[in-house]
Design an enzyme around this catalytic site. Structure first.
Site, PDB file in Angstrom:
ATOM      1  N   SER A 425       0.969  -0.948  -0.057  1.00 14.42           N
ATOM      2  CA  SER A 425      -0.022   0.066  -0.037  1.00 14.42           C
ATOM      3  C   SER A 425       1.479   0.996   0.460  1.00 14.42           C
ATOM      4  O   SER A 425       0.516   2.301  -0.162  1.00 14.42           O
ATOM      5  CB  SER A 425      -1.369  -0.732   1.377  1.00 14.42           C
ATOM      6  N   HIS A 446      -3.566  -3.524  -6.127  1.00 15.16           N
ATOM      7  CA  HIS A 446      -3.900  -3.237  -4.693  1.00 15.16           C
ATOM      8  C   HIS A 446      -5.404  -2.898  -4.440  1.00 15.16           C
ATOM      9  O   HIS A 446      -6.101  -2.205  -4.543  1.00 15.16           O
ATOM     10  CB  HIS A 446      -3.204  -1.479  -4.330  1.00 15.16           C
ATOM     11  N   GLU A 458      -6.195  -0.558  -7.058  1.00 17.22           N
ATOM     12  CA  GLU A 458      -5.852  -0.082  -8.266  1.00 17.22           C
ATOM     13  C   GLU A 458      -4.515  -0.600  -9.038  1.00 17.22           C
ATOM     14  O   GLU A 458      -4.401  -1.474  -8.148  1.00 17.22           O
ATOM     15  CB  GLU A 458      -5.204   0.798  -7.123  1.00 17.22           C
ATOM     16  N   ASN A 496      -5.695   5.593  -0.359  1.00 19.71           N
ATOM     17  CA  ASN A 496      -5.088   6.600   0.544  1.00 19.71           C
ATOM     18  C   ASN A 496      -3.671   8.059   0.730  1.00 19.71           C
ATOM     19  O   ASN A 496      -4.302   8.460   1.266  1.00 19.71           O
ATOM     20  CB  ASN A 496      -3.946   5.634   0.751  1.00 19.71           C
TER      21      ASN A 496
HETATM   22  P1  NAI Z   1      -0.733  -9.463   7.976  1.00 16.41           P
HETATM   23  O1  NAI Z   1       0.162  -8.913   8.992  1.00 16.41           O
HETATM   24  O2  NAI Z   1      -2.382  -8.780   8.930  1.00 16.41           O
HETATM   25  O3  NAI Z   1      -0.375 -10.061   7.593  1.00 16.41           O
HETATM   26  C1  NAI Z   1       1.519 -10.572   6.418  1.00 16.41           C
HETATM   27  C2  NAI Z   1       1.219 -11.737   6.211  1.00 16.41           C
HETATM   28  O4  NAI Z   1       2.143 -12.582   5.337  1.00 16.41           O
HETATM   29  C3  NAI Z   1       1.145 -12.585   7.619  1.00 16.41           C
HETATM   30  O5  NAI Z   1       0.607 -13.539   8.012  1.00 16.41           O
HETATM   31  C4  NAI Z   1       2.839 -13.207   7.793  1.00 16.41           C
HETATM   32  O6  NAI Z   1       3.210 -14.253   8.246  1.00 16.41           O
HETATM   33  C5  NAI Z   1       3.428 -13.729   6.148  1.00 16.41           C
HETATM   34  N1  NAI Z   1       4.684 -13.190   6.229  1.00 16.41           N
HETATM   35  C6  NAI Z   1       5.733 -12.449   5.922  1.00 16.41           C
HETATM   36  N2  NAI Z   1       6.516 -13.204   5.819  1.00 16.41           N
HETATM   37  C7  NAI Z   1       6.552 -13.836   5.116  1.00 16.41           C
HETATM   38  C8  NAI Z   1       7.459 -14.584   3.551  1.00 16.41           C
HETATM   39  N3  NAI Z   1       8.193 -14.479   3.921  1.00 16.41           N
HETATM   40  N4  NAI Z   1       6.582 -15.410   3.496  1.00 16.41           N
HETATM   41  C9  NAI Z   1       5.086 -16.005   3.285  1.00 16.41           C
HETATM   42  N5  NAI Z   1       4.544 -15.263   3.729  1.00 16.41           N
HETATM   43  C10 NAI Z   1       5.018 -14.077   5.069  1.00 16.41           C
HETATM   44  O7  NAI Z   1      -0.406  -7.853   7.216  1.00 16.41           O
HETATM   45  P2  NAI Z   1      -2.085  -7.226   6.162  1.00 16.41           P
HETATM   46  O8  NAI Z   1      -2.134  -5.943   6.550  1.00 16.41           O
HETATM   47  O9  NAI Z   1      -2.717  -8.411   5.339  1.00 16.41           O
HETATM   48  O10 NAI Z   1      -0.970  -6.412   5.344  1.00 16.41           O
HETATM   49  C11 NAI Z   1       0.017  -7.047   4.068  1.00 16.41           C
HETATM   50  C12 NAI Z   1      -0.039  -6.285   2.829  1.00 16.41           C
HETATM   51  O11 NAI Z   1      -1.230  -5.858   2.255  1.00 16.41           O
HETATM   52  C13 NAI Z   1       0.853  -5.003   2.870  1.00 16.41           C
HETATM   53  O12 NAI Z   1       2.120  -4.957   1.928  1.00 16.41           O
HETATM   54  C14 NAI Z   1      -0.257  -4.121   2.822  1.00 16.41           C
HETATM   55  O13 NAI Z   1       0.610  -2.965   2.595  1.00 16.41           O
HETATM   56  C15 NAI Z   1      -1.015  -4.466   2.186  1.00 16.41           C
HETATM   57  N6  NAI Z   1      -2.293  -3.387   2.160  1.00 16.41           N
HETATM   58  C16 NAI Z   1      -3.481  -3.890   3.661  1.00 16.41           C
HETATM   59  C17 NAI Z   1      -3.962  -3.249   3.816  1.00 16.41           C
HETATM   60  C18 NAI Z   1      -4.810  -3.540   5.101  1.00 16.41           C
HETATM   61  O14 NAI Z   1      -5.477  -2.710   5.295  1.00 16.41           O
HETATM   62  N7  NAI Z   1      -4.669  -4.454   5.921  1.00 16.41           N
HETATM   63  C19 NAI Z   1      -4.474  -2.694   2.558  1.00 16.41           C
HETATM   64  C20 NAI Z   1      -4.455  -2.848   1.450  1.00 16.41           C
HETATM   65  C21 NAI Z   1      -3.063  -3.539   1.046  1.00 16.41           C
END
Ligand code: NAI
Length: 653
Positions: A425, A446, A458, A496
């Site tokens: 994001s 996105h 996006e 955002n």
């Molecule tokens: P989250 O923290 O809930 O999930 C991330 C996951 O990635 C975790 O389950 C973790 O174990 C896993 N992970 C970490 N390293 C890893 C690896 N090497 N291999 C496989 N899995 C791995 O994070 P979230 O909120 O889902 O965000 C994920 C992405 O999405 C980020 O880039 C964030 O910026 C983006 N994003 C988040 C939004 C939100 O509202 N939370 C909205 C839009 C985008």
């Protein structure tokens, strides 16, 4: 078989068979769906005139109306003509003519039967309701309803009265007020349709039987009609106003209220309802709300043309099974794709599979469909799905090194032509792609949280990408039923970037002592779906703070905002943020009085509108129309205002 002399028509074809049955088929030239354009209506007039003659000379025993298109029966009136029609000088006349035509169809001495498959909406349903009998295909594709309210109007071709005649006031008003599309079974249950068949190819046979048997649809039962009679009607009308007021305000969306007024005046007499329709319909058509909603409609339709043609996506691999990755994976499985979901271990994947199961149960109707969707979503901790995937989406933690190392390890395993995407994001794509052998392959997809509810994706374009990758990304978004807006890789992208100054502006006012309830109420009065403080709580204060910091907004350490984050009060998800949350609802206190709530809302929204201008100026999105639709789809920004830039143009923001 000698065919009767018929007028030349472009939209309709007519054939009489050996039994003197007339088969009338609509097939709008050069369009994927049938619409009732003015030309189609004028042609139908000439045809109906012939039907009257042929009926009185006994040369025709009935008319069967079918569609020649696979997409469905008739999708509605031709919305592209509405802008011209909003001219008050032509609209009443055009409506009068259509009303007269539909009344003539209804008055034909021979049975007229409509055979419906696929979409039968708006004007199409109004025409079907003017026929004497309706048969619909009972499959998943049939959709019957009045979506007019979504365009700021209500049915204008007599559908208000005829739907009440068939379904009774409560059901008919409900579908007109909500714009909800019914499946065949529900439409039959409401008496909008008289008979169901299993396949499209059974329509003709059943319609023939209906004509020869002179079947005629029955009006709604008396128990249903009662709700439109005497004092019950005012009571029902008031209930409807209350329900509507929970969703929209009269000054923003006048159409449902005008329809309720019409019902209150004439709901006991379907003919009077039709007579009163035009007078209340005309001002709506020319209103700013309807004009803006039409613009939003066309802009979202235009997004559907974005995708590359012929791209097929059967397998998706998602890396990162957290909030976003898990929900993206489940959504793709829901939409029919085979999905492998990777995380560091199976334990981290399981919660996403459980959430997926809930989603499938909620969205799919039959058990076998739910089971099949569950089978399509597979835990894959070792990444064996990578080499087979058509699309790979990375959604791991927002850390550059982690993302870089994931993509570095992937590149040699990919299927040729597969989409390689990140859901980042805030990190610029160019940096994530830096060490790739083919940096042009990486695009951004996105998604927004919650994935199942927000329609926008996006599609992020880096300086490395070409149209080919972006076209494929957009096609994928469309394939999973989302709306793609192409945005340049710049911090915060579109949504955002514009949301942050709006939310932070409100947070600052709360820090300075203003009432959060008042600020939220003011934004809603302006037309936002929820206020900025409630939104911040919903997004999550930790997420909000990190995006804000990434975009260069300073959050003072001693601020209330920073303190809440430090204390783990992250908003809705933790049960407390700016508000306390119980059962997913913010617990709000009293809203102080304010003389000009909408004016205050306008003040709050100003930073969002300003930033949208900046973003367009910087070329992050190609033009104002796309910025407007992107902000509407991504933030819920008041659709009746046509988007932030249109609102400013109209002097409303
Ligand atoms: P989250 O923290 O809930 O999930 C991330 C996951 O990635 C975790 O389950 C973790 O174990 C896993 N992970 C970490 N390293 C890893 C690896 N090497 N291999 C496989 N899995 C791995 O994070 P979230 O909120 O889902 O965000 C994920 C992405 O999405 C980020 O880039 C964030 O910026 C983006 N994003 C988040 C939004 C939100 O509202 N939370 C909205 C839009 C985008």
């Amino acid at each position: 078989m000698i065919q009767p002399q018929m007028p030349e028509t472009k939209h309709w074809s007519f054939r009489r068979d050996v039994e003197n049955l007339g088969w009338l088929t609509i097939n709008t030239p050069g369009a994927p769906v049938n619409t009732l354009s003015r030309e189609a209506i004028m042609e139908l007039e000439t045809l109906v005139e012939r039907f009257e003659d042929l009926a009185s000379s006994h040369e025709l025993v009935g008319v069967i109306l079918l569609s020649g298109k696979d997409s469905g029966f008739i999708a509605g009136a031709d919305v592209s003509e509405f802008d011209a029609m909003s001219d008050f000088s032509v609209l009443p006349e055009a409506l009068k003519r259509t009303h007269a035509l539909f009344a003539r169809i209804e008055a034909l001495k021979i049975p007229v039967v409509a055979g419906i498959h696929g979409f039968c909406l708006g004007g199409g349903l109004e025409l079907a309701l003017a026929c004497h009998y309706r048969i619909a295909v009972n499959n998943d594709k049939t959709r019957i309803g009045f979506p007019e309210v979504n365009l700021g109007i209500f049915p204008g071709f007599g559908g208000t009265g005829r739907s009440i005649r068939q379904a009774g006031p409560v059901d008919a008003m409900q579908i007109m007020l909500t714009g909800k599309m019914l499946r065949a079974g529900a439409a039959r249950g409401m008496n909008l349709v008289d008979k169901l068949v299993r396949h499209r190819d059974m329509l003709a046979w059943e319609a023939r039987k209906a004509v020869l048997g002179k079947r005629k649809s029955r009006e709604a039962a008396l128990v249903k009609k009662v709700m439109g009679m005497g004092p019950a009607r005012s009571y029902v009308a008031n209930k409807m106003r209350e329900q509507t007021a929970k969703k929209v305000r009269r000054e923003h969306y006048p159409a449902p209220y005008a329809l309720i007024d019409l019902f209150e005046a004439h709901g006991n007499d379907w003919r009077a309802m039709i007579r009163g329709e035009t007078e209340r319909f005309v001002p709506l058509m020319g209103s700013e709300t309807a004009t803006n909603l039409r613009r939003v409609f066309f802009a979202s339709e235009s997004l559907k043309k974005l995708g590359a043609k012929g791209a097929k996506f059967a397998r998706v691999h998602v890396i990162g099974a957290g909030v976003m990755g898990g929900d993206i994976a489940a959504w793709c499985a829901l939409k029919g794709m085979s999905v492998t979901l990777q995380d560091l271990d199976v334990e981290r994947i399981q919660p996403a599979l459980d959430r997926g199961k809930k989603l499938f149960k909620k969205r799919l109707r039959k058990k076998f469909e739910v089971d099949a969707a569950e089978l399509r979503l597979e835990a894959d901790p070792t990444g064996k799905g990578i080499s087979r995937a058509d699309v790979i989406i990375e959604a791991v933690v927002e850390k550059l090194e982690v993302k870089q190392s994931i993509f570095g390890g992937l590149e040699d395993k990919l299927k040729p032509g597969a989409i390689l995407a990140t859901n980042t994001s805030s990190i610029e794509l160019e940096r994530i792609a830096e060490h790739l052998k083919q940096p042009e392959r990486l695009i951004g997809l996105h998604f927004f949280n919650p994935v199942a509810q927000l329609p926008l994706v996006e599609v992020i374009r880096s300086t490395f990408n070409t149209d080919a990758e972006i076209g494929k990304g957009a096609a994928f978004a469309l394939a999973i039923g989302k709306s793609p807006v192409v945005v340049k890789s710049a911090p915060g992208f579109l949504v955002n970037r514009v949301l942050m100054p709006y939310m932070l502006g409100a947070v600052q006012r709360v820090e300075a002592g203003e009432s959060k309830e008042l600020l939220d109420a003011a934004a809603v009065a302006f037309g936002m779906p929820m206020g900025p403080i409630e939104l911040m709580d919903t997004v999550g204060l930790d997420v909000g703070k990190s995006v804000a910091t990434e975009l260069g907004h300073a959050i003072p350490v001693e601020s209330k905002f920073a303190t809440l984050v430090k204390d783990g009060k992250l908003g809705r998800k933790s049960g407390e943020g700016f508000y306390k949350w119980v059962d997913g609802k913010a617990q709000k206190g009293e809203t102080p009085d304010h003389a000009d709530l909408a004016g205050l809302g306008r003040e709050l929204v100003k930073p969002l509108v300003d930033m949208t201008e900046v973003v367009v100026g910087e070329g992050v999105v190609p033009n104002a129309d796309l910025a407007d639709i992107g902000v509407i789809l991504g933030t819920g920004f008041a659709p009746f205002r046509g988007g932030p830039l249109r609102a400013r143009q109209n002097g409303k923001a």
